[in-house]
Motif scaffolding. Sequence first.
Motif, short mmCIF file in Angstrom:
data_model
loop_
_atom_site.label_atom_id
_atom_site.label_comp_id
_atom_site.label_asym_id
_atom_site.label_seq_id
_atom_site.Cartn_x
_atom_site.Cartn_y
_atom_site.Cartn_z
N MET A 192 0.82 -1.21 0.00
CA MET A 192 0.00 0.00 0.00
C MET A 192 0.85 1.26 0.00
O MET A 192 1.95 1.29 0.56
N SER A 193 0.28 2.31 -0.59
CA SER A 193 0.91 3.62 -0.51
C SER A 193 0.70 4.19 0.89
O SER A 193 -0.14 3.69 1.65
N ILE A 194 1.43 5.22 1.21
CA ILE A 194 1.26 5.87 2.52
C ILE A 194 -0.15 6.40 2.66
O ILE A 194 -0.78 6.22 3.71
N ASP A 195 -0.68 7.02 1.62
CA ASP A 195 -2.06 7.53 1.70
C ASP A 195 -3.06 6.41 1.93
O ASP A 195 -4.03 6.59 2.69
N GLU A 196 -2.84 5.27 1.32
CA GLU A 196 -3.74 4.12 1.55
C GLU A 196 -3.63 3.64 2.99
O GLU A 196 -4.65 3.32 3.62
N LEU A 197 -2.43 3.60 3.51
CA LEU A 197 -2.24 3.19 4.91
C LEU A 197 -2.93 4.15 5.87
O LEU A 197 -3.56 3.73 6.84
N ILE A 198 -2.82 5.44 5.59
CA ILE A 198 -3.47 6.44 6.44
C ILE A 198 -4.98 6.25 6.38
O ILE A 198 -5.67 6.35 7.40
N GLN A 236 0.21 12.58 11.05
CA GLN A 236 -0.15 13.93 11.49
C GLN A 236 -1.34 14.47 10.71
O GLN A 236 -2.08 15.30 11.24
N LYS A 237 -1.53 14.01 9.49
CA LYS A 237 -2.68 14.45 8.70
C LYS A 237 -3.98 14.21 9.44
O LYS A 237 -4.95 14.93 9.26
N LEU A 238 -3.99 13.19 10.28
CA LEU A 238 -5.22 12.81 10.97
C LEU A 238 -5.45 13.60 12.26
O LEU A 238 -6.52 13.50 12.86
N LEU A 239 -4.47 14.39 12.68
CA LEU A 239 -4.64 15.17 13.92
C LEU A 239 -5.72 16.23 13.77
O LEU A 239 -6.23 16.73 14.77
N ALA A 252 -4.47 8.82 16.31
CA ALA A 252 -3.37 9.38 15.52
C ALA A 252 -2.34 10.03 16.44
O ALA A 252 -1.13 9.86 16.26
N ALA A 253 -2.81 10.77 17.43
CA ALA A 253 -1.90 11.44 18.36
C ALA A 253 -1.04 10.44 19.12
O ALA A 253 0.17 10.64 19.27
N THR A 254 -1.64 9.37 19.59
CA THR A 254 -0.86 8.40 20.36
C THR A 254 0.11 7.62 19.48
O THR A 254 1.18 7.23 19.94
#
Length: 124
Positions: free
Chosen positions: A8-14, A63-66, A77-79
């Motif tokens: 998976m790409s990083i975006d897919e993982l996120i 960090q995108k998810l913060l 995401a923070a943890t």
Amino acid sequence: MTETYAAMSIDELINVFKNACLAQDDLLFFPEDVKIYNEKMNVLFDVKQELQARGPDARRSLQKLLGNDNAQVRFQAATFVYPVAREEAKKCLQDLASVEIFDVSFRARMTLHRLEEVPDCLDH
């Protein structure tokens, strides 16, 4: 860590991480679904492991998810990003702790308290 995640790409993982958090959020009101909640937790650990294997910059992508609209997504995401983005993660936890959001605010306050006692407790 599975081969599926490795491909998976990083975006897919996120996105997988975010969707697992959203599924957990849906389960917070149904404690009898602890097994499913824990399965989603395993997904979070697998995604974290894959990002970690790709290096600090890949892990920082969480960090995108913060700033996500969902408090559970922000909390997880923070943890998970804390070891590579301490200030941003801590700020997110402080923001979550300062508002009353079912369960998440309490967990954020407890996490911050634990960080005061053991500053590297999230370094996983």
